[in-house]
Design a protein around this motif. Structure first.
Motif, PDB file in Angstrom:
ATOM      1  N   ARG A 199      14.426  54.312  51.588  1.00 28.69           N
ATOM      2  CA  ARG A 199      13.122  54.993  51.493  1.00 28.69           C
ATOM      3  C   ARG A 199      12.509  54.645  50.160  1.00 28.69           C
ATOM      4  NH1 ARG A 199      14.215  61.118  53.755  1.00 28.69           N
ATOM      5  NH2 ARG A 199      14.943  60.406  55.794  1.00 28.69           N
ATOM      6  N   ARG A 200      11.220  54.433  50.191  1.00 31.23           N
ATOM      7  CA  ARG A 200      10.504  54.118  48.954  1.00 31.23           C
ATOM      8  C   ARG A 200       9.130  54.793  49.006  1.00 31.23           C
ATOM      9  NH1 ARG A 200      13.613  50.355  46.232  1.00 31.23           N
ATOM     10  NH2 ARG A 200      14.618  48.747  47.454  1.00 31.23           N
ATOM     11  N   GLU A 201       8.446  54.781  47.902  1.00 33.97           N
ATOM     12  CA  GLU A 201       7.096  55.325  47.844  1.00 33.97           C
ATOM     13  C   GLU A 201       6.197  54.543  48.801  1.00 33.97           C
ATOM     14  OE1 GLU A 201       5.765  57.987  46.086  1.00 33.97           O
ATOM     15  OE2 GLU A 201       7.884  58.427  45.721  1.00 33.97           O
ATOM     16  N   VAL A 259      -2.697  46.323  55.525  1.00 34.00           N
ATOM     17  CA  VAL A 259      -3.013  47.726  55.787  1.00 34.00           C
ATOM     18  C   VAL A 259      -2.720  48.528  54.523  1.00 34.00           C
ATOM     19  CG1 VAL A 259      -2.414  49.753  57.169  1.00 34.00           C
ATOM     20  CG2 VAL A 259      -2.465  47.501  58.248  1.00 34.00           C
ATOM     21  N   ARG A 260      -3.701  49.329  54.133  1.00 28.67           N
ATOM     22  CA  ARG A 260      -3.492  50.228  52.993  1.00 28.67           C
ATOM     23  C   ARG A 260      -2.747  51.469  53.471  1.00 28.67           C
ATOM     24  NH1 ARG A 260      -8.796  51.436  49.829  1.00 28.67           N
ATOM     25  NH2 ARG A 260      -8.724  52.993  51.448  1.00 28.67           N
ATOM     26  N   ALA A 261      -1.745  51.882  52.744  1.00 29.52           N
ATOM     27  CA  ALA A 261      -0.917  53.024  53.137  1.00 29.52           C
ATOM     28  C   ALA A 261      -1.758  54.277  53.371  1.00 29.52           C
ATOM     29  CB  ALA A 261       0.157  53.284  52.086  1.00 29.52           C
ATOM     30  N   GLU A 262      -2.776  54.500  52.546  1.00 31.70           N
ATOM     31  CA  GLU A 262      -3.581  55.720  52.686  1.00 31.70           C
ATOM     32  C   GLU A 262      -4.468  55.714  53.919  1.00 31.70           C
ATOM     33  OE1 GLU A 262      -5.700  53.226  49.466  1.00 31.70           O
ATOM     34  OE2 GLU A 262      -3.652  53.838  49.836  1.00 31.70           O
ATOM     35  N   VAL A 322       3.786  45.618  61.176  1.00 35.59           N
ATOM     36  CA  VAL A 322       3.269  46.416  60.056  1.00 35.59           C
ATOM     37  C   VAL A 322       3.763  47.859  60.182  1.00 35.59           C
ATOM     38  CG1 VAL A 322       1.166  47.416  59.052  1.00 35.59           C
ATOM     39  CG2 VAL A 322       1.245  44.980  59.629  1.00 35.59           C
ATOM     40  N   ALA A 323       3.678  48.427  61.385  1.00 36.21           N
ATOM     41  CA  ALA A 323       4.114  49.812  61.599  1.00 36.21           C
ATOM     42  C   ALA A 323       5.591  49.986  61.269  1.00 36.21           C
ATOM     43  CB  ALA A 323       3.840  50.231  63.042  1.00 36.21           C
ATOM     44  N   PHE A 324       6.426  49.055  61.704  1.00 34.71           N
ATOM     45  CA  PHE A 324       7.858  49.157  61.408  1.00 34.71           C
ATOM     46  C   PHE A 324       8.136  49.024  59.919  1.00 34.71           C
ATOM     47  CE2 PHE A 324       8.513  48.816  65.925  1.00 34.71           C
ATOM     48  CZ  PHE A 324       9.685  49.545  66.130  1.00 34.71           C
ATOM     49  N   LEU A 325       7.425  48.128  59.242  1.00 35.14           N
ATOM     50  CA  LEU A 325       7.603  48.005  57.794  1.00 35.14           C
ATOM     51  C   LEU A 325       7.175  49.290  57.074  1.00 35.14           C
ATOM     52  CD1 LEU A 325       6.405  44.329  57.280  1.00 35.14           C
ATOM     53  CD2 LEU A 325       8.739  45.195  56.999  1.00 35.14           C
ATOM     54  N   LEU A 326       6.066  49.887  57.518  1.00 38.10           N
ATOM     55  CA  LEU A 326       5.623  51.159  56.928  1.00 38.10           C
ATOM     56  C   LEU A 326       6.658  52.255  57.155  1.00 38.10           C
ATOM     57  CD1 LEU A 326       1.896  51.026  58.041  1.00 38.10           C
ATOM     58  CD2 LEU A 326       2.674  51.169  55.662  1.00 38.10           C
ATOM     59  N   LEU A 339      10.797  56.095  55.748  1.00 39.62           N
ATOM     60  CA  LEU A 339      11.988  56.803  56.220  1.00 39.62           C
ATOM     61  C   LEU A 339      13.297  56.117  55.868  1.00 39.62           C
ATOM     62  CD1 LEU A 339      10.720  57.638  59.831  1.00 39.62           C
ATOM     63  CD2 LEU A 339      10.623  59.095  57.789  1.00 39.62           C
ATOM     64  N   GLY A 340      13.244  54.834  55.601  1.00 42.38           N
ATOM     65  CA  GLY A 340      14.449  54.037  55.406  1.00 42.38           C
ATOM     66  C   GLY A 340      14.841  53.387  56.726  1.00 42.38           C
ATOM     67  N   GLU A 341      15.331  52.173  56.635  1.00 42.93           N
ATOM     68  CA  GLU A 341      15.670  51.394  57.828  1.00 42.93           C
ATOM     69  C   GLU A 341      16.694  52.098  58.718  1.00 42.93           C
ATOM     70  OE1 GLU A 341      17.383  46.911  58.844  1.00 42.93           O
ATOM     71  OE2 GLU A 341      17.473  47.656  56.782  1.00 42.93           O
TER      72      GLU A 341
END
Length: 188
Positions: free
Chosen positions: A104-106, A117-120, A153-157, A162-164
């Motif tokens: 998990r990361r910021e 895609v911007r996270a926000e 992109v969704a899976f990377l986000l 959440l962490g892999e």
């Protein structure tokens, strides 16, 4: 430098032990991968494929003379045992911190193939899926024609949020949709 002194010459070589021998022989190049990133990453990817074809990696930035090396199954649950096996015999190398699975990361912006895609700008809806959580990821500019890229992109986000490991073990369905769908408008 001791090259993987954990194993004697009589010990049976495995793809995992061979990888760590290779890693230690190439440790200086890997630590400074920015000097020849393409060649270094190609060599590292080839060495990891010898352990399992779905294994991949991530590097963290240099911080206080150390660097993270993440061993990832690239979200493929069948490769999880190989991540565990490789991590379990990782040698102690002073400049490295070895991490199993993408942690998990910021939140961060994601660029994958031709999509950024911007996270926000991402909206996620979570609902029950039997004993797991079902997740719908709403992405701006989503198109069915580029579904595979947007799904990536969704899976990377999600891996980042959440962490892999948790994405693969605690999440049920994952859907990707556009912000403009009626379904997105239903959610507060």
């Amino acid at each position: 430098m001791v090259i993987f002194g954990l194993f004697s010459r009589q010990a049976q070589a495995t793809p995992e032990t061979d990888f760590w021998v290779w890693f230690q022989k190439n440790e200086a190049t890997l630590f400074e991968f920015e000097k020849d990133q393409v060649r270094t990453f190609d060599s590292l990817a080839a060495a990891m494929r010898k352990v399992h074809p779905n294994l991949t990696f991530e590097f963290g930035p240099k911080e206080n003379g150390r660097r993270e090396f993440v061993i990832s199954a690239d979200g493929i649950k069948d490769a999880f045992p190989k991540v565990e096996a490789l991590y379990a015999i990782a040698p102690e190398i002073p400049r490295w911190e070895f991490i199993k699975f993408r942690p998990r990361r910021e939140p961060a912006n994601i660029s994958f193939r031709e999509v950024s895609v911007r996270a926000e700008d991402v909206f996620v809806f979570v609902e029950p899926d039997r004993t797991k959580a079902g997740i719908t990821v709403f992405l701006p500019e989503y198109s069915k024609q580029a579904h595979e890229t947007f799904a990536g992109v969704a899976f990377l986000l999600l891996d980042r949020a959440l962490g892999e490991y948790d994405v693969e073990t605690r999440v049920g369905f994952i859907e990707v949709e556009s912000w403009s769908t009626n379904r997105a408008k239903q959610y507060p």
